[in-house]
Design an enzyme around this catalytic site. Structure first.
Site, PDB file in Angstrom:
ATOM      1  N   CYS A 168      -1.467  -3.234  -4.949  1.00 61.05           N
ATOM      2  CA  CYS A 168      -0.653  -2.606  -5.998  1.00 61.05           C
ATOM      3  C   CYS A 168       0.398  -3.535  -6.596  1.00 61.05           C
ATOM      4  CB  CYS A 168       0.029  -1.364  -5.435  1.00 61.05           C
ATOM      5  SG  CYS A 168      -1.155  -0.085  -5.017  1.00 61.05           S
TER       6      CYS A 168
HETATM    7  N1  LIG Z   1      -4.260   1.339  -1.581  1.00 64.13           N
HETATM    8  C1  LIG Z   1      -3.102   1.762  -2.020  1.00 64.13           C
HETATM    9  O1  LIG Z   1      -2.107   1.696  -1.314  1.00 64.13           O
HETATM   10  C2  LIG Z   1      -2.948   2.368  -3.397  1.00 64.13           C
HETATM   11  C3  LIG Z   1      -1.766   3.052  -3.701  1.00 64.13           C
HETATM   12  C4  LIG Z   1      -1.613   3.624  -4.930  1.00 64.13           C
HETATM   13  C5  LIG Z   1      -2.617   3.467  -5.896  1.00 64.13           C
HETATM   14  N2  LIG Z   1      -3.759   2.770  -5.609  1.00 64.13           N
HETATM   15  C6  LIG Z   1      -4.779   2.664  -6.646  1.00 64.13           C
HETATM   16  O2  LIG Z   1      -5.857   3.551  -6.343  1.00 64.13           O
HETATM   17  C7  LIG Z   1      -7.090   2.985  -6.761  1.00 64.13           C
HETATM   18  C8  LIG Z   1      -8.029   2.904  -5.564  1.00 64.13           C
HETATM   19  O3  LIG Z   1      -7.460   2.039  -4.592  1.00 64.13           O
HETATM   20  P1  LIG Z   1      -7.928   2.002  -3.085  1.00 64.13           P
HETATM   21  O4  LIG Z   1      -6.908   1.201  -2.355  1.00 64.13           O
HETATM   22  O5  LIG Z   1      -8.274   3.366  -2.619  1.00 64.13           O
HETATM   23  O6  LIG Z   1      -9.276   1.125  -3.227  1.00 64.13           O
HETATM   24  P2  LIG Z   1     -10.432   0.974  -2.146  1.00 64.13           P
HETATM   25  O7  LIG Z   1     -11.115  -0.302  -2.470  1.00 64.13           O
HETATM   26  O8  LIG Z   1      -9.889   1.210  -0.772  1.00 64.13           O
HETATM   27  O9  LIG Z   1     -11.400   2.199  -2.469  1.00 64.13           O
HETATM   28  C9  LIG Z   1     -12.142   2.312  -3.633  1.00 64.13           C
HETATM   29  C10 LIG Z   1     -13.492   2.919  -3.284  1.00 64.13           C
HETATM   30  O10 LIG Z   1     -14.211   3.100  -4.498  1.00 64.13           O
HETATM   31  C11 LIG Z   1     -15.571   2.789  -4.249  1.00 64.13           C
HETATM   32  N3  LIG Z   1     -16.205   2.527  -5.544  1.00 64.13           N
HETATM   33  C12 LIG Z   1     -16.117   1.420  -6.327  1.00 64.13           C
HETATM   34  N4  LIG Z   1     -16.791   1.610  -7.469  1.00 64.13           N
HETATM   35  C13 LIG Z   1     -17.323   2.851  -7.407  1.00 64.13           C
HETATM   36  C14 LIG Z   1     -18.135   3.601  -8.287  1.00 64.13           C
HETATM   37  N5  LIG Z   1     -18.507   3.133  -9.469  1.00 64.13           N
HETATM   38  N6  LIG Z   1     -18.512   4.828  -7.886  1.00 64.13           N
HETATM   39  C15 LIG Z   1     -18.142   5.330  -6.691  1.00 64.13           C
HETATM   40  N7  LIG Z   1     -17.355   4.664  -5.832  1.00 64.13           N
HETATM   41  C16 LIG Z   1     -16.964   3.434  -6.179  1.00 64.13           C
HETATM   42  C17 LIG Z   1     -15.504   1.623  -3.310  1.00 64.13           C
HETATM   43  O11 LIG Z   1     -16.718   1.454  -2.609  1.00 64.13           O
HETATM   44  C18 LIG Z   1     -14.341   2.005  -2.402  1.00 64.13           C
HETATM   45  O12 LIG Z   1     -14.773   2.741  -1.281  1.00 64.13           O
HETATM   46  C19 LIG Z   1      -6.758   1.637  -7.375  1.00 64.13           C
HETATM   47  O13 LIG Z   1      -6.608   1.800  -8.763  1.00 64.13           O
HETATM   48  C20 LIG Z   1      -5.421   1.297  -6.752  1.00 64.13           C
HETATM   49  O14 LIG Z   1      -4.663   0.445  -7.566  1.00 64.13           O
HETATM   50  C21 LIG Z   1      -3.946   2.228  -4.357  1.00 64.13           C
END
Ligand SMILES: NC(=O)c1ccc[n+]([C@@H]2O[C@H](COP(=O)([O-])OP(=O)(O)OC[C@H]3O[C@@H](n4cnc5c(N)ncnc54)[C@H](O)[C@@H]3O)[C@@H](O)[C@H]2O)c1
Length: 443
Positions: A283
């Site tokens: 992030c």
């Molecule tokens: N991790 C954090 O602390 C956090 C906090 C706030 C916001 N975010 C935001 O949330 C979003 C997700 O982050 P995250 O950390 O959960 O990522 P992550 O990589 O842990 O999870 C994303 C998931 O999406 C799946 N994926 C990718 N493309 C896909 C598709 N086309 N169809 C279905 N599934 C698909 C991946 O396989 C993965 O399991 C990002 O935009 C991130 O910036 C993350």
């Protein structure tokens, strides 16, 4: 309404609102990662039937087997929900045809050029629209630049002729999860939500209020998108400021940690931020560049963001210089030394190494000819370029090493006890606060 008349929902909005309110709506979460899985679990716990969709078969299989791979989500909880029939996972997007709501939680990384990589959102939407139907609520949660929901997602969803706010409902709601935070988790972090129309905002608010404690509706998707970027830009810039002050204090021989602790006694108008070896995670190092990319389109340069990005990006180099100077003062060089890293996760008490400054620091030390080992109770292996490193016993490694370096201050490690095993420790987190020793070199 006369006595005994049943209030039958008539509009598409009424039908969906009723399903949400009585928790018969079938909930879908696209992307079962750090954000999507905890959200899926909260809605399943609230009584909804939840289907997670992910491209990675091993994740889907683990969920269906009741096994969590996200640290903040207990396997026992997942297992109970799967057994109850409240939670399931699939790689097959055709389930969208049976769902009433969709939350999109896919990654939004940066390209090498620091431009937003929208490919995950686009591909998830392309798959989803094949099965979208009237009466659905779709909420984008992935962090992104202001305008994404209206300019990118809405046209894809409306391409079949459905109208937002009447036939389907579309919102943006920023995810604020803080992995490893025991006090604030998905359920009790207030949820900001903004729709493309007022009925969309109302539907999104109704949805979240079923499972989360506090919902904060805002007037548009752009406001909701910008909220997340303000929050993370605020952190990134303040960390940049305090990192710059740490470098200044180092030059002047002042202990920055003592300065911050004393300044934090001011009961108003000050919020402490702490220096460190550099930014990490999915992030803070990334999201502000979504904003600077967008504002550049409007001819405005985001100068604070670029400056803080530069200062924070220099911190791994500053840490390597500190290690080098400390070794030089003891008649040694980085080249040929054994350096043991304590903690490689990007922050305390988590297992995530994405963008972790430890990766840069290890790479820089190896390039200068050091042998590098590491200990991290949460990270068993670490990939650096072509090489895989394995977490080893800290006491044993520090006994042999020329220098230990604290990059992540996990609560489970007793750093003061490890000091006895080390010849020299560079502490980038003030994990050895209050201890005075010739062996300690602080940031
Ligand atoms: N991790 C954090 O602390 C956090 C906090 C706030 C916001 N975010 C935001 O949330 C979003 C997700 O982050 P995250 O950390 O959960 O990522 P992550 O990589 O842990 O999870 C994303 C998931 O999406 C799946 N994926 C990718 N493309 C896909 C598709 N086309 N169809 C279905 N599934 C698909 C991946 O396989 C993965 O399991 C990002 O935009 C991130 O910036 C993350």
């Amino acid at each position: 309404m006369s006595q005994g008349t049943v209030n039958v929902p008539t509009t598409t909005a009424d039908v969906l609102a009723k399903k949400i309110a009585d928790r018969t709506a079938r909930v879908g979460i696209i992307g079962l990662g750090y954000v999507g899985l905890p959200l899926a679990v909260e809605f399943a716990k609230a009584g909804f039937s939840v289907t997670g969709i992910d491209l990675v078969e091993s994740k889907v299989a683990r969920i269906n087997a009741g096994d969590s791979y996200v640290q903040d989500v207990q396997s026992a909880e997942v297992n109970a929900l799967v057994e109850e029939g409240k939670l399931r996972a699939t790689t097959d997007f055709s389930v969208v045809a049976e769902l009433d709501t969709i939350n999109i939680c896919v990654p939004t990384p940066l390209r090498k050029t620091k431009d937003p990589d929208m490919s995950y959102i686009v591909s998830a939407c392309q798959e989803m629209v094949k099965y979208i139907h009237p009466g659905m609520l779709v909420i984008l949660e992935s962090t992104t630049y202001p305008g994404t929901t209206d300019e990118l997602v809405l046209p894809m969803l409306a391409s079949g002729g459905m109208k937002a706010g009447e036939d389907f409902f579309l919102c943006f709601s920023p995810e604020r999860v803080d992995p490893g935070n025991p006090r604030y988790q998905t359920r009790n972090i207030p949820k900001v939500v903004g729709g493309v129309t007022p009925p969309c905002t109302r539907m999104g608010s109704l949805f979240y209020s079923q499972a989360l404690q506090n919902v904060v509706p805002v007037s548009s998707t752009q406001v909701a998108e910008m909220v997340k970027l303000l929050e993370n830009t605020f952190r990134m810039i303040n960390i940049g400021l305090v990192n710059e002050l740490a470098v200044m204090c180092d030059r002047m021989g002042i202990n920055i940690w003592e300065v911050i602790d004393a300044a934090a006694t001011k009961p108003f108008g000050f919020m402490p931020f702490y220096p460190g070896p550099g930014l990490g995670g999915h992030c803070i190092p990334i999201d502000p560049f979504y904003l600077s990319w967008k504002t550049r389109q409007a001819g405005i340069e985001a100068r604070f963001i670029e400056l803080a990005g530069y200062v924070n990006g220099q911190m791994p180099h500053f840490v390597v210089e500190k290690i080098q100077n400390a070794l030089n003062d003891r008649g040694k060089a980085v080249k040929g030394s054994h350096i043991h890293i304590l903690g490689v996760a990007y922050k305390r008490d988590i297992d995530d190494v994405r963008e972790s400054p430890a990766l840069d620091i290890i790479h820089l030390l190896q390039k200068r000819g050091a042998t590098v080992t590491f200990t991290d109770p949460y990270v068993p292996t670490l990939r650096i370029e072509e090489e895989t490193l394995f977490s080893t016993d800290a006491t044993e490694a520090l006994n042999k090493a020329d220098c230990g370096v604290i990059i992540t201050d996990h609560k489970t490690i007793d750093y003061s006890a490890l000091l006895g095993d080390a010849k020299l420790i560079v502490d980038t987190r003030n994990a050895l606060r209050g201890i005075s020793s010739e062996k300690i070199i602080r940031l």
